[in-house]
Scaffold this active site. Structure first.
Site, short mmCIF file in Angstrom:
data_model
loop_
_atom_site.label_atom_id
_atom_site.label_comp_id
_atom_site.label_asym_id
_atom_site.label_seq_id
_atom_site.Cartn_x
_atom_site.Cartn_y
_atom_site.Cartn_z
N GLU A 1 42.03 38.99 44.92
CA GLU A 1 40.80 39.38 44.23
C GLU A 1 41.09 40.11 42.93
OE1 GLU A 1 38.63 41.72 47.14
OE2 GLU A 1 39.74 40.74 48.75
N HIS B 1 35.69 38.91 45.11
CA HIS B 1 36.36 38.88 46.42
C HIS B 1 36.69 37.44 46.82
CE1 HIS B 1 37.32 39.77 50.51
NE2 HIS B 1 36.66 40.91 50.60
#
Length: 311
Positions: A269, A165
């Site tokens: 991501e 992330h």
């Protein structure tokens, strides 16, 4: 030289949490917290911070750290029955004393091997045994590499979703474009995960975005016009890519995120979400992310995206 700092240094971070600092001889660095196996800083050889970390980030378990590179496992987002983004990002990881062999440049000493295994409480939440090994490497040119290996040590198969992330630090979100995802299908998390096809020739930002792009290329570029810098993501084993910025309204609703900080960050991501990864007993999955920066003299469309993406 006696004044040189070691390539790997173990020390205390915010609130006394254990962290590891990686340093490359030319001056780049990275910081990794054992809490979450979480990269919180990545600086180039000029000492410029390349990752975004909120000034309001809470370094206090069980709260996940806001910014850097949280690990989403065994679930991304709300794609399952667990808490948002699973629990690997708010557990304490250990130094891996017996890592598997990795193809690492022999001269490279700036790396750390971490391992995460489920506790009894974790097994109640998600009843599967595994070993999650993570190697974080700072390359000779300042590139940051994360390699995850997840092995099924259970007697039955299991499936998971996953994402690195990554929060990138950008000068101004309205001056940033993402190239490499044009014409692809995506799931829009702001529209109940409905599927659409990207129409633009590059992705630009003027409002909240939360999309999962599917079947993405192995390289994606983020062009920061103001800083004349391009981030290049190279990924392997991670077919999807999430693009996220909370924008003004959502930023104000998050206690661990500054009201105006959305202007200076962008999450792109590398992920495996649409088709969960399934491992049989004894099987291992590997997902690799490599982040680098290249100077760009980008001026509205002058940079050939193919050249960046093939580089």
């Amino acid at each position: 030289m006696s004044g040189e700092k070691p390539p790997v240094e173990f020390c205390k971070g915010v609130n006394g949490l254990e962290k590891v600092v990686l340093r490359e001889v030319r001056g780049s660095s990275a910081e990794v917290y054992l809490y979450g196996g979480h990269v919180t800083s990545w600086k180039n050889d000029h000492g410029e911070e390349l990752l975004f970390l909120s000034t309001k980030a809470i370094f206090k378990p069980p709260k996940a750290i806001r910014g850097g590179i949280p690990i989403c496992f065994p679930q991304f987002g709300s794609h399952g029955n667990l808490e948002q983004h699973g629990f690997a990002r708010n557990r304490l990881w250990s130094i891996d004393s017996d890592p598997p062999p990795f193809p690492t440049v022999s001269s490279n000493k700036a790396f750390i091997d971490l391992i995460f295994k489920p506790s009894e409480d974790d097994l109640k939440l998600w009843p599967h045994s595994y070993e999650f090994r993570l190697r974080i490497t700072l390359g000779p040119g300042g590139d940051l590499m994360l390699t995850s290996r997840i092995r099924n040590t259970d007697g039955k198969p299991f499936s998971f979703t996953f994402a690195y992330h990554t929060y990138f630090s950008v000068s101004d979100i309205s001056e940033v474009r993402v190239e490499g995802l044009e014409t692809l299908d995506y799931l829009d998390n702001l529209k109940a995960k409905e599927r659409f096809t990207e129409q633009g020739d590059a992705i630009t930002f003027e409002s909240e975005v939360d999309k999962i792009y599917l079947g993405t290329p192995s390289k994606i570029a983020i062009l920061d016009h103001e800083k004349k810098r391009t981030f290049v993501l190279r990924k392997d084993g991670l077919p999807d890519a999430v693009v996220w910025n909370p924008w003004e309204k959502k930023a104000k609703s998050m206690a661990d995120f500054g009201d105006d900080e959305y202007k200076h960050m962008l999450c792109v991501e590398a992920a495996a979400i649409e088709k969960p990864v399934t491992l049989k007993p004894g099987e291992e999955w590997k997902g690799r992310l490599e982040l680098s920066t290249v100077p760009s003299s980008y001026r509205s469309g002058q940079l050939d995206p193919q050249r960046v993406l093939q580089g």
